[in-house]
Design an enzyme around this catalytic site. Structure first.
Site, PDB file in Angstrom:
ATOM      1  N   LYS A   1       3.049  10.349  -4.508  1.00 32.10           N
ATOM      2  CA  LYS A   1       2.095   9.679  -5.012  1.00 32.10           C
ATOM      3  C   LYS A   1       1.505  10.396  -6.087  1.00 32.10           C
ATOM      4  O   LYS A   1       0.805   9.969  -7.093  1.00 32.10           O
ATOM      5  CB  LYS A   1       1.425   9.009  -3.840  1.00 32.10           C
ATOM      6  CG  LYS A   1      -0.008   7.973  -4.432  1.00 32.10           C
ATOM      7  CD  LYS A   1      -0.525   7.399  -3.065  1.00 32.10           C
ATOM      8  CE  LYS A   1      -1.912   6.815  -3.697  1.00 32.10           C
ATOM      9  NZ  LYS A   1      -2.577   6.053  -2.400  1.00 32.10           N
TER      10      LYS A   1
ATOM     11  N   ASP B   1       0.802  -1.216  -0.045  1.00 30.15           N
ATOM     12  CA  ASP B   1       0.096   0.204  -0.135  1.00 30.15           C
ATOM     13  C   ASP B   1       0.817   1.219   0.000  1.00 30.15           C
ATOM     14  O   ASP B   1       1.422   1.681   1.037  1.00 30.15           O
ATOM     15  CB  ASP B   1      -1.119  -0.047   1.315  1.00 30.15           C
ATOM     16  CG  ASP B   1      -1.696   1.321   1.475  1.00 30.15           C
ATOM     17  OD1 ASP B   1      -1.772   2.040   0.451  1.00 30.15           O
ATOM     18  OD2 ASP B   1      -2.206   1.476   2.513  1.00 30.15           O
TER      19      ASP B   1
ATOM     20  N   GLU C   1      -7.448   0.199  -4.017  1.00 23.57           N
ATOM     21  CA  GLU C   1      -7.526   0.457  -2.375  1.00 23.57           C
ATOM     22  C   GLU C   1      -8.648   0.037  -1.903  1.00 23.57           C
ATOM     23  O   GLU C   1      -8.844  -0.898  -0.970  1.00 23.57           O
ATOM     24  CB  GLU C   1      -7.056   1.794  -1.921  1.00 23.57           C
ATOM     25  CG  GLU C   1      -5.440   1.965  -2.594  1.00 23.57           C
ATOM     26  CD  GLU C   1      -5.041   3.596  -2.388  1.00 23.57           C
ATOM     27  OE1 GLU C   1      -5.845   4.301  -1.935  1.00 23.57           O
ATOM     28  OE2 GLU C   1      -3.774   3.851  -2.745  1.00 23.57           O
TER      29      GLU C   1
ATOM     30  N   ASP D   1     -12.564   5.150   1.765  1.00 21.75           N
ATOM     31  CA  ASP D   1     -11.296   5.091   2.168  1.00 21.75           C
ATOM     32  C   ASP D   1     -10.563   6.457   1.905  1.00 21.75           C
ATOM     33  O   ASP D   1     -10.341   6.719   0.916  1.00 21.75           O
ATOM     34  CB  ASP D   1     -10.584   3.896   1.253  1.00 21.75           C
ATOM     35  CG  ASP D   1      -9.107   3.812   1.355  1.00 21.75           C
ATOM     36  OD1 ASP D   1      -8.430   4.176   2.153  1.00 21.75           O
ATOM     37  OD2 ASP D   1      -8.409   3.123   0.438  1.00 21.75           O
TER      38      ASP D   1
END
Length: 499
Positions: free
Chosen positions: A72, A10, A149, A171
Site C-alpha cells: 500500500k 479497507d 479512512e 486512525d
C-alpha cells in the site's frame, strides 16, 4: 432507484478487511480461513503458486525473498516486486489482495460483486488514489467512491445520530497515521480538518523492537545474523511482542535456531517490558501529536479541542496503551472512545456503499475534503495554491497569472500537489502548455482553474483571458504515478507568476 450491492474495502498496510450491508446492518466478511482480517501480503512458492493473505504471511517467514509486504505504501511509485524474472508493479500486487477480498465478499453473499467504496489514508495524494483505483480495476472492481479512512470511521460511529457531534478520529494502522475532525448530525457527515503522517504507524514500533532484539542477540552471541529468513523471524517476533505488550506488562521472546555459529545453532531468549518499549519509542509517540494539531488548524474547521465531543481511536496500532494516554493528555483527561472496533473503516465504507447503491434510504450527505493542497509552480519555483488543504469537495477554484518574459510564446503550467513551499518537493501531476501571442511580460492574463469532484477526479484548464484560447487536461495520473511527467523543459520551466 435500483438497488445494487456495493461493498466497502479497507485496503490496509498490514491487514485488509471488507464489509457488506445486508439484512439491515453492516457485516464484516470472513475470508476463506474464517478470519475477519486478511494480511496484505502476497507470496510465490517455489512452484510458482501465488499465495495471498494468511498463507502468504506464513510462507514468507521462511522465504522472505518470495513475498511482498506493505505494498500500500508503494502505490503510485516506481517500486516493483520481482519473481521468476518478472517484475510486478505495486498496483498489480495490490490487485491480488483486492481480488481475494472481492472473492471473499462473493462467497459470503452468494453472488457476484463488481463495485466498491475504497478507503484511503487522508494524506494520500491524487496519484496514490488513482493507483489504488487502478489496482481495483485490475481486480475486477469499479471504485465508485474514494473515502478518507478517518471519515469512514466517523461515518460508522456517527451513523444514525440525530444530534450533532464533533469527532476527532485518530486512525493509526500498520503504516500510516491519519487524523480528521468530523462533524456528524442532521443528515450530514462533514470533514472539517485533516492531518497525518504517511510514514508513521505500527510498523515503526515493530522496527524499534526488532532492532532491540537484534542488539540483544549480538550482546548474547557476539554477532548479528544477516540471513533474510532470520531477519524476517525477528520482524514477526517484534510485531507479536508489540501486540502482547498492549495487554501485558512484559513478554518473553523465544526464537530457537535463529542463526548458526560455526556448526552450532544459536537461539534468542529475552524478555521485553512495556516500560522498556515505551521508553525506546517515546520519540514516535511525540510525532503523533503534530497531526492532531494540524487537523485542529484547518482553515475552515474546528480549531479548539474543547469543541470536540469525542476522541475516537481507530486502527490496530491504537491498541497500544501509550496511544490512549496520549489521547487523554491532548484532551486534558477525557477518556478516548474505542467503540468503533477494529473494523470501523471497512464498516463505514460499506455504509457509504449501501447509501450509494440504494440499500439504505437515509437522506445523508457526505462531505469530504482535499487533505493536500493543489497548485502550480510559479516563476520563482514556488508553489502557488489554487485549492487549499481541507477545502470541501467537490470544488472549483481559479487564480490569474501572467508571463515572466517579454514575447513569451508559451505558458507552461506545472500542476503539483503537496504542502511544501517549493514546487519541486511536491508531487507533479500534469503539465499544460498554452500558446501565447507576442506581448510584453506581465501583460497577458492567464486564468488557471482547478475543478475536482467528490471522487477526487481533477480537471485543470488554462485560459488566455485576452484571446479566449483555452487548454485543459484531466491529468493522466497513472502516467504521473510512474514519473513520466516529472521531466520539465528547461527552456520553459519558469513561465508564469502571480498577477
Amino acid at each position: 432507484m435500483a438497488v445494487s450491492t456495493i461493498i466497502g474495502i479497507d485496503f490496509g498496510t498490514t491487514t485488509s478487511a471488507v464489509g457488506v450491508f445486508q439484512n439491515g446492518r453492516v457485516e464484516v466478511v470472513p475470508n476463506r480461513h474464517g478470519d475477519m482480517e486478511t494480511p496484505s501480503v502476497v507470496a510465490f512458492t517455489r512452484d510458482g503458486i501465488r499465495l495471498v493473505g494468511r498463507r502468504a504471511l506464513e510462507y514468507s517467514i521462511l522465504h522472505p525473498e518470495s513475498a511482498a509486504h506493505r505494498v500500500k505504501l508503494e502505490l503510485g511509485g516506481t517500486w516493483t516486486f520481482e519473481h521468476a524474472h518478472e517484475r510486478h508493479s505495486a498496483e498489480e500486487v495490490a490487485s491480488w489482495v483486492l481480488n481475494d477480498l472481492r472473492e471473499s465478499a462473493e462467497a459470503h453473499l452468494g453472488r457476484k460483486v463488481s463495485r466498491a467504496v475504497l478507503t484511503v489514508p487522508a494524506q494520500f495524494n491524487l496519484v496514490q488514489r488513482t493507483a489504488l483505483a487502478e489496482a481495483a480495476e485490475r481486480a475486477g472492481i469499479e471504485a465508485v467512491r474514494m473515502l478518507n479512512e478517518p471519515t469512514a470511521a466517523a461515518l460508522h460511529y456517527g451513523f444514525g445520530h440525530g444530534e450533532e457531534h464533533a469527532f476527532l478520529v485518530f486512525d493509526m494502522g500498520g503504516g500510516t497515521l491519519d487524523v480528521s475532525v468530523v462533524e456528524v448530525g442532521d443528515g450530514v457527515v462533514q470533514t472539517k480538518g485533516t492531518g497525518g503522517d504517511s510514514n508513521l504507524g505500527g510498523a515503526n514500533w515493530d522496527r524499534r523492537i526488532a532492532d532491540r532484539l537484534l542488539a540483544e542477540f549480538a550482546r548474547q552471541h557476539g554477532f548479528r545474523p544477516n540471513d533474510r529468513a532470520a531477519l524476517r523471524r525477528l520482524e514477526d517476533a517484534a510485531e507479536k511482542a508489540k501486540i502482547e505488550l498492549s495487554s501485558a506488562g512484559s513478554t518473553a521472546v523465544s526464537l530457537p535456531c535463529l542463526a548458526v555459529d560455526g556448526h552450532r545453532p544459536v537461539h534468542l531468549e529475552t524478555t521485553l517490558t512495556r516500560t522498556r518499549l515505551e521508553t525506546m519509542t517515546q520519540d514516535l509517540l511525540l510525532k503523533c501529536e503534530q497531526p492532531v494539531r494540524q487537523a485542529l488548524d484547518a482553515p475552515f474547521g474546528i480549531n479548539d479541542m474543547a469543541e470536540v465531543d469525542r476522541f475516537i481511536l481507530a486502527g490496530a496500532a491504537t491498541r497500544m496503551p501509550m496511544i490512549a494516554r496520549l489521547a487523554r493528555k491532548l484532551t486534558r483527561g477525557r477518556e478516548p472512545q474505542r467503540a468503533v472496533g477494529p473494523y470501523a473503516v471497512a464498516s463505514g465504507a460499506a455504509l457509504q456503499g449501501a447509501l450509494i447503491g440504494g440499500q439504505l434510504n437515509e437522506d445523508l450527505l457526505l462531505l469530504d475534503v482535499m487533505s493536500l493542497p493543489l497548485g502550480i509552480e510559479t516563476g520563482d519555483e514556488r508553489m502557488c495554491l489554487v485549492i487549499d488543504r481541507d477545502t470541501t469537495i467537490p470544488s472549483r477554484r481559479s487564480e490569474v497569472f501572467t508571463t515572466v518574459w517579454d514575447g513569451q510564446a508559451v505558458a507552461q503550467i506545472n500542476v503539483h500537489q503537496g504542502r511544501r513551499s517549493l514546487a519541486r518537493y511536491n508531487k507533479k501531476l500534469a503539465v499544460l502548455e498554452l500558446a501565447l501571442p507576442p506581448a510584453p511580460r506581465g501583460e497577458p492574463s492567464i486564468e488557471v482553474a482547478f475543478d475536482i469532484d467528490a471522487n477526487t477526479v481533477l480537471h485543470v484548464s488554462a485560459k488566455n483571458l485576452d484571446t479566449g484560447e483555452t487548454v485543459s487536461v484531466r491529468p493522466d495520473l497513472r502516467t504521473a504515478a510512474h514519473a513520466a511527467l516529472q521531466r520539465s523543459d528547461p527552456d520553459k520551466a519558469v513561465v508564469v507568476r502571480e498577477l
